[in-house]
Design a protein around this motif. Structure first.
Motif, PDB file in Angstrom:
ATOM      1  N   GLY A  35       0.947  -1.101   0.147  1.00 51.57           N
ATOM      2  CA  GLY A  35       0.120   0.010   0.142  1.00 51.57           C
ATOM      3  C   GLY A  35       0.896   1.398   0.051  1.00 51.57           C
ATOM      4  N   LEU A  36       1.871   1.234   0.834  1.00 52.89           N
ATOM      5  CA  LEU A  36       2.602   2.488   0.676  1.00 52.89           C
ATOM      6  C   LEU A  36       3.678   2.576  -0.541  1.00 52.89           C
ATOM      7  CD1 LEU A  36       4.214   2.187   4.557  1.00 52.89           C
ATOM      8  CD2 LEU A  36       2.319   4.106   3.591  1.00 52.89           C
ATOM      9  N   ASP A  37       3.938   1.379  -1.249  1.00 51.05           N
ATOM     10  CA  ASP A  37       4.522   1.657  -2.449  1.00 51.05           C
ATOM     11  C   ASP A  37       3.768   2.175  -3.351  1.00 51.05           C
ATOM     12  OD1 ASP A  37       7.058   0.280  -1.696  1.00 51.05           O
ATOM     13  OD2 ASP A  37       6.367  -1.700  -2.289  1.00 51.05           O
ATOM     14  N   VAL A  38       2.365   2.009  -3.188  1.00 53.38           N
ATOM     15  CA  VAL A  38       1.384   2.540  -4.376  1.00 53.38           C
ATOM     16  C   VAL A  38       1.156   4.005  -4.240  1.00 53.38           C
ATOM     17  CG1 VAL A  38      -0.889   2.320  -5.222  1.00 53.38           C
ATOM     18  CG2 VAL A  38       0.498   0.136  -4.983  1.00 53.38           C
ATOM     19  N   ASP A  39       0.907   4.087  -2.785  1.00 50.11           N
ATOM     20  CA  ASP A  39       0.416   5.626  -2.346  1.00 50.11           C
ATOM     21  C   ASP A  39       1.091   5.832  -0.999  1.00 50.11           C
ATOM     22  OD1 ASP A  39      -0.715   8.149  -1.716  1.00 50.11           O
ATOM     23  OD2 ASP A  39      -2.716   7.353  -1.947  1.00 50.11           O
ATOM     24  N   ASP A  40       2.197   6.534  -1.059  1.00 52.17           N
ATOM     25  CA  ASP A  40       2.814   6.763   0.453  1.00 52.17           C
ATOM     26  C   ASP A  40       1.876   7.877   1.299  1.00 52.17           C
ATOM     27  OD1 ASP A  40       3.638   9.059  -1.018  1.00 52.17           O
ATOM     28  OD2 ASP A  40       5.549   8.836  -0.558  1.00 52.17           O
ATOM     29  N   ALA A  41       1.014   8.405   0.495  1.00 55.36           N
ATOM     30  CA  ALA A  41       0.287   9.282   1.547  1.00 55.36           C
ATOM     31  C   ALA A  41      -1.288   8.754   1.869  1.00 55.36           C
ATOM     32  CB  ALA A  41       0.141  10.684   0.923  1.00 55.36           C
ATOM     33  N   ALA A  42      -1.279   7.224   1.697  1.00 57.19           N
ATOM     34  CA  ALA A  42      -2.621   6.778   1.804  1.00 57.19           C
ATOM     35  C   ALA A  42      -2.943   6.758   3.620  1.00 57.19           C
ATOM     36  CB  ALA A  42      -2.800   5.601   1.427  1.00 57.19           C
ATOM     37  N   GLU A  43      -3.979   7.509   3.983  1.00 56.92           N
ATOM     38  CA  GLU A  43      -4.093   7.468   5.501  1.00 56.92           C
ATOM     39  C   GLU A  43      -4.561   6.185   6.105  1.00 56.92           C
ATOM     40  OE1 GLU A  43      -6.586  10.531   6.838  1.00 56.92           O
ATOM     41  OE2 GLU A  43      -5.587  12.047   5.520  1.00 56.92           O
ATOM     42  N   ILE A  45      -3.366   3.054   5.250  1.00 61.58           N
ATOM     43  CA  ILE A  45      -2.233   2.373   5.326  1.00 61.58           C
ATOM     44  C   ILE A  45      -1.477   3.057   6.403  1.00 61.58           C
ATOM     45  CG2 ILE A  45      -0.249   1.387   4.188  1.00 61.58           C
ATOM     46  CD1 ILE A  45      -2.946   0.482   3.044  1.00 61.58           C
ATOM     47  N   HIS A  46      -1.400   4.115   6.699  1.00 68.24           N
ATOM     48  CA  HIS A  46      -0.636   4.642   7.741  1.00 68.24           C
ATOM     49  C   HIS A  46      -1.267   4.198   8.916  1.00 68.24           C
ATOM     50  CE1 HIS A  46       2.655   6.566   6.062  1.00 68.24           C
ATOM     51  NE2 HIS A  46       2.036   7.020   5.255  1.00 68.24           N
ATOM     52  N   GLY A  47      -2.719   4.279   9.127  1.00 63.84           N
ATOM     53  CA  GLY A  47      -3.223   3.780  10.181  1.00 63.84           C
ATOM     54  C   GLY A  47      -3.187   2.146  10.656  1.00 63.84           C
ATOM     55  N   ASP A  48      -3.072   1.363   9.289  1.00 68.63           N
ATOM     56  CA  ASP A  48      -2.656  -0.043   9.630  1.00 68.63           C
ATOM     57  C   ASP A  48      -1.157  -0.151  10.016  1.00 68.63           C
ATOM     58  OD1 ASP A  48      -5.162  -0.677   8.504  1.00 68.63           O
ATOM     59  OD2 ASP A  48      -4.369  -0.866   6.537  1.00 68.63           O
ATOM     60  N   ARG A  49      -0.461   0.727   9.843  1.00 70.12           N
ATOM     61  CA  ARG A  49       0.952   0.678  10.164  1.00 70.12           C
ATOM     62  C   ARG A  49       1.178   0.984  11.619  1.00 70.12           C
ATOM     63  NH1 ARG A  49       5.146   3.033  11.788  1.00 70.12           N
ATOM     64  NH2 ARG A  49       3.931   5.168  11.753  1.00 70.12           N
ATOM     65  N   LEU A  50       0.497   1.888  12.037  1.00 71.02           N
ATOM     66  CA  LEU A  50       0.295   2.261  13.430  1.00 71.02           C
ATOM     67  C   LEU A  50      -0.204   1.102  14.254  1.00 71.02           C
ATOM     68  CD1 LEU A  50      -0.594   5.808  13.264  1.00 71.02           C
ATOM     69  CD2 LEU A  50       1.627   5.019  13.943  1.00 71.02           C
ATOM     70  N   ARG A  51      -1.350   0.627  13.678  1.00 79.32           N
ATOM     71  CA  ARG A  51      -1.995  -0.616  14.399  1.00 79.32           C
ATOM     72  C   ARG A  51      -1.025  -1.851  14.428  1.00 79.32           C
ATOM     73  NH1 ARG A  51      -6.292   1.956  12.632  1.00 79.32           N
ATOM     74  NH2 ARG A  51      -6.336   0.800  10.348  1.00 79.32           N
ATOM     75  N   GLY A  53       1.956  -1.535  14.990  1.00 77.72           N
ATOM     76  CA  GLY A  53       2.901  -0.881  16.228  1.00 77.72           C
ATOM     77  C   GLY A  53       4.174  -1.756  16.323  1.00 77.72           C
ATOM     78  N   PRO A  54       4.267  -2.134  17.411  1.00 78.28           N
ATOM     79  CA  PRO A  54       5.606  -2.915  17.795  1.00 78.28           C
ATOM     80  C   PRO A  54       6.025  -4.109  17.093  1.00 78.28           C
ATOM     81  CG  PRO A  54       4.249  -3.044  19.551  1.00 78.28           C
ATOM     82  CD  PRO A  54       3.556  -2.186  18.619  1.00 78.28           C
ATOM     83  N   GLN A  55       4.780  -4.615  16.327  1.00 80.80           N
ATOM     84  CA  GLN A  55       5.069  -5.949  15.591  1.00 80.80           C
ATOM     85  C   GLN A  55       5.571  -5.738  14.267  1.00 80.80           C
ATOM     86  OE1 GLN A  55       0.832  -6.584  15.624  1.00 80.80           O
ATOM     87  NE2 GLN A  55       0.693  -7.424  17.506  1.00 80.80           N
ATOM     88  N   LEU A  56       5.839  -4.419  13.898  1.00 85.31           N
ATOM     89  CA  LEU A  56       6.606  -4.082  12.736  1.00 85.31           C
ATOM     90  C   LEU A  56       7.776  -4.430  12.624  1.00 85.31           C
ATOM     91  CD1 LEU A  56       5.028  -0.602  11.400  1.00 85.31           C
ATOM     92  CD2 LEU A  56       5.004  -2.823  10.235  1.00 85.31           C
ATOM     93  N   GLU A  57       8.435  -4.649  11.712  1.00 89.02           N
ATOM     94  CA  GLU A  57       9.959  -4.887  11.451  1.00 89.02           C
ATOM     95  C   GLU A  57      10.642  -3.526  11.461  1.00 89.02           C
ATOM     96  OE1 GLU A  57      10.960  -7.120   8.033  1.00 89.02           O
ATOM     97  OE2 GLU A  57       9.418  -8.906   8.803  1.00 89.02           O
ATOM     98  N   PRO A  58      11.656  -3.303  12.067  1.00 90.21           N
ATOM     99  CA  PRO A  58      12.034  -1.667  12.181  1.00 90.21           C
ATOM    100  C   PRO A  58      12.561  -1.269  10.842  1.00 90.21           C
ATOM    101  CG  PRO A  58      13.205  -3.144  13.784  1.00 90.21           C
ATOM    102  CD  PRO A  58      12.262  -4.017  13.001  1.00 90.21           C
ATOM    103  N   GLY A  59      12.773  -2.086   9.900  1.00 92.94           N
ATOM    104  CA  GLY A  59      13.102  -1.652   8.421  1.00 92.94           C
ATOM    105  C   GLY A  59      11.808  -1.066   7.727  1.00 92.94           C
ATOM    106  N   LEU A  60      10.887  -1.893   8.045  1.00 93.46           N
ATOM    107  CA  LEU A  60       9.535  -1.279   7.154  1.00 93.46           C
ATOM    108  C   LEU A  60       9.192  -0.048   7.847  1.00 93.46           C
ATOM    109  CD1 LEU A  60       7.202  -1.793   5.219  1.00 93.46           C
ATOM    110  CD2 LEU A  60       6.122  -2.969   7.175  1.00 93.46           C
ATOM    111  N   SER A  61       9.146   0.136   9.162  1.00 93.53           N
ATOM    112  CA  SER A  61       8.778   1.248   9.919  1.00 93.53           C
ATOM    113  C   SER A  61       9.365   2.602   9.620  1.00 93.53           C
ATOM    114  CB  SER A  61       8.619   0.895  11.404  1.00 93.53           C
ATOM    115  OG  SER A  61       8.298   2.242  12.015  1.00 93.53           O
ATOM    116  N   ASN A  62      10.693   2.386   9.674  1.00 94.86           N
ATOM    117  CA  ASN A  62      11.556   3.563   9.401  1.00 94.86           C
ATOM    118  C   ASN A  62      11.641   3.800   7.896  1.00 94.86           C
ATOM    119  OD1 ASN A  62      12.141   3.887  12.063  1.00 94.86           O
ATOM    120  ND2 ASN A  62      13.910   2.387  12.069  1.00 94.86           N
ATOM    121  N   GLU A  63      11.977   2.772   7.089  1.00 90.79           N
ATOM    122  CA  GLU A  63      12.133   3.019   5.715  1.00 90.79           C
ATOM    123  C   GLU A  63      11.004   3.568   4.854  1.00 90.79           C
ATOM    124  OE1 GLU A  63      12.392   0.570   1.668  1.00 90.79           O
ATOM    125  OE2 GLU A  63      13.136  -0.587   3.663  1.00 90.79           O
ATOM    126  N   ARG A  64       9.760   3.126   5.362  1.00 91.03           N
ATOM    127  CA  ARG A  64       8.517   3.600   4.479  1.00 91.03           C
ATOM    128  C   ARG A  64       8.135   4.786   4.936  1.00 91.03           C
ATOM    129  NH1 ARG A  64       9.397   0.732   0.432  1.00 91.03           N
ATOM    130  NH2 ARG A  64       8.698  -1.468   0.098  1.00 91.03           N
TER     131      ARG A  64
END
Length: 72
Positions: A35-43, A45-51, A53-64
């Motif tokens: 989702g972030l590759d397609v549209d990095d401003a999609a709210e 997807i950012h909400g999904d990323r926040l949900r 949370g700590p389960q994200l891999e550090p590379g995905l969280s920081n990079e994207r």
């Protein structure tokens, strides 16, 4: 087309994140990344990323998120 891809990525992430028989955090992470590759401003997807949370891999969280200037 972009909106549909983001919607499907959001649906996949939302379905695979909660605890239960359908939980698959790898699939949720992949959906967020797609989702972030397609549209990095999609709210959505950012909400999904926040949900995720700590389960994200550090590379995905920081990079994207830092690519889009979001910084969180």
């Amino acid at each position: 087309m972009t909106t549909r891809i983001v919607d499907v990525a959001h649906t996949a992430a939302a379905h695979r994140t909660p605890a239960g028989p359908h939980q698959d955090l790898d699939a949720a992470r992949q959906a967020v990344a797609t989702g972030l590759d397609v549209d990095d401003a999609a709210e959505l997807i950012h909400g999904d990323r926040l949900r995720l949370g700590p389960q994200l891999e550090p590379g995905l969280s920081n990079e994207r998120c830092n690519q889009g200037g979001w910084g969180y």
